[in-house]
Motif scaffolding. Structure first.
Motif, mmCIF file in Angstrom:
data_model
loop_
_atom_site.group_PDB
_atom_site.id
_atom_site.type_symbol
_atom_site.label_atom_id
_atom_site.label_comp_id
_atom_site.label_asym_id
_atom_site.label_seq_id
_atom_site.Cartn_x
_atom_site.Cartn_y
_atom_site.Cartn_z
ATOM 1 N N ILE A 47 34.403 31.638 22.556
ATOM 2 C CA ILE A 47 33.651 30.472 23.021
ATOM 3 C C ILE A 47 32.571 30.114 22.009
ATOM 4 O O ILE A 47 32.299 28.937 21.774
ATOM 5 C CB ILE A 47 33.039 30.748 24.405
ATOM 6 N N ASN B 278 37.825 28.950 30.139
ATOM 7 C CA ASN B 278 37.561 27.969 31.179
ATOM 8 C C ASN B 278 36.599 26.953 30.570
ATOM 9 O O ASN B 278 35.421 27.241 30.371
ATOM 10 C CB ASN B 278 36.932 28.656 32.403
ATOM 11 N N ARG B 279 37.098 25.764 30.256
ATOM 12 C CA ARG B 279 36.342 24.806 29.450
ATOM 13 C C ARG B 279 35.024 24.395 30.118
ATOM 14 O O ARG B 279 34.009 24.222 29.431
ATOM 15 C CB ARG B 279 37.196 23.565 29.174
ATOM 16 N N LYS B 280 35.025 24.239 31.414
ATOM 17 C CA LYS B 280 33.798 23.822 32.104
ATOM 18 C C LYS B 280 32.743 24.917 32.028
ATOM 19 O O LYS B 280 31.572 24.657 31.729
ATOM 20 C CB LYS B 280 34.119 23.490 33.564
ATOM 21 N N GLU C 68 31.085 25.524 28.521
ATOM 22 C CA GLU C 68 29.967 24.666 28.125
ATOM 23 C C GLU C 68 28.630 25.319 28.480
ATOM 24 O O GLU C 68 27.655 25.200 27.737
ATOM 25 C CB GLU C 68 30.094 23.304 28.819
#
Length: 387
Positions: free
Chosen positions: A241, A149-151, A154
């Motif tokens: 990640i 989940n890219r958001k 971060e």
């Protein structure tokens, strides 16, 4: 539910009170809302007879079945188990109930063992089992595989980077709260949440299966697996990640900090045993323990742990110099309060047991000529009877 409602309302000898059914809660558990509501009505005299399909529908624990059956019998309330044709108010009802309840408990145990066996077999085949509803940084695709989940990723990357910049877990949590970032459950960040993230091997793309296990006869209790049961480790299971190098560097920093602070890695009493008074001093405002800290000019003080982690907005806290505590014979958890007398600050010491009962030590520390403080003399303990 409809069947029993029709059966009871269709019998002129019965008055229908209601159906008490807990959906999705194990019969092994006593804390079932509908079950407890039924017991309250029985204790209030609103129920004379309870009809249930089988013993396993009533409870799956022999002790629980007998305990509540006996309580209801003393209240004059009978339980009719339709499948076994047992009425607890009959002469041999309790004996038959004890025998059949043990079978119900064994059935529950057998089902649990079958589920555990099935899970172990999946682990042996390398099939992962995880929910992402409490796991930041990943979602699952239609095949059940982890996808980034890219958001959220971060946030994970930022956490690892800050830690390597020598920012502590509590401070990282404060920063994320300040930035308005919520945890995966929508709450504020705790240092334990940050530490759990930093040591999670999934963020470098690996997967450790069976890190925790449920001991025998300990339902709903998990413990860290230190070799008690077989575990499995899968490398490069999914997209990482953080890089393996960054993850390993973070683990090295964490271990070094533990060594510097003399913290045992696996001891559940790791903070309580570091100093003689660790875990013994209590803040009167929030009830948390005081922590030993080195402050300005290397002075040693004990400060409220809530104040340390969350600041004055969470708790105005209390602090006391370590020198003030020297010579005190503190053998149990003690609440420390500041008392201003004649314009000077003194300290009052009350055992936590007395403090919780509303008792306060009426004596304070006495000042001597050189300005130092002598420990107060504890008065004899009084007996408190709760009326």
């Amino acid at each position: 539910m409809e069947t029993y409602e029709r059966m009871i309302t269709g019998n002129p000898e019965y008055e229908f009170i209601g159906v008490f059914a807990d959906q999705g809660i194990s019969g092994y558990c006593e804390n079932r809302p509908q079950f407890q509501r039924m017991m309250e009505k029985a204790r209030a005299g609103e129920i004379d007879l309870i009809i249930t399909k089988s013993i396993s529908r009533f409870a799956r624990n022999t002790v629980t079945v007998l305990k509540f059956a006996r309580e209801l019998k003393e209240l004059g309330v009978g339980i009719f188990f339709e499948e076994q044709n047992i009425n607890t108010l009959s002469g041999d009802g309790e004996m038959m109930l004890a025998v059949l309840a043990s079978f119900a408990q064994e059935e529950s145990r057998s089902m649990s063992e079958n589920n555990k066996w099935s899970i172990r077999k999946k682990f042996e085949r390398g099939e992962v089992m995880i929910t992402t509803s409490r796991f930041l940084g990943y979602d699952k695709n239609e095949y059940g595989d982890l996808i980034v989940n890219r958001k959220e990723a971060e946030i994970v990357s930022l956490t690892f980077d800050l830690y390597l910049l020598n920012v502590g877990s509590s401070r990282i949590g404060e920063l994320l709260d300040y930035l308005g970032v919520k945890t995966v459950t929508g709450t504020t960040w705790e240092s334990g949440t940050i530490n759990g993230m930093l040591c999670n091997e999934k963020y470098k793309g690996d997967f450790h299966l069976q890190k925790y296990y449920t001991p025998e006869n300990k339902r709903n209790h998990t413990r860290k697996n230190n070799g008690e049961v077989q575990s499995y480790y899968i490398s490069e299971n999914h997209e990482p990640i953080v890089s393996p190098e960054v993850w390993e560097k973070v683990q090295e920093v964490r271990e070094q900090r533990k060594r510097d602070r003399n913290i045992g890695q696996d001891s559940t009493m790791k903070f309580q045993n570091r100093y003689p008074l660790s875990g013994m001093l209590i803040c009167p405002y929030c009830g948390k323990t005081l922590r030993r800290r080195q402050v300005y000019k290397k002075k040693i003080q004990w400060l409220c742990s809530t104040y340390i982690e969350k600041g004055v907005k969470a708790c105005k806290g209390i602090r006391i110099d370590d020198a003030e505590l020297q010579g005190l014979n503190i053998t149990e958890q003690t609440v420390i309060e500041e008392v201003v007398k004649n314009g000077k600050k003194h300290y009052c010491y009350t055992s936590k047991a007395d403090f919780d009962c509303g008792i306060r030590n009426s004596t304070v520390s006495a000042e001597i000529e050189d300005g130092s403080v002598l420990p107060s003399v504890n008065r004899p303990r009084r007996t408190v009877i709760k009326l």
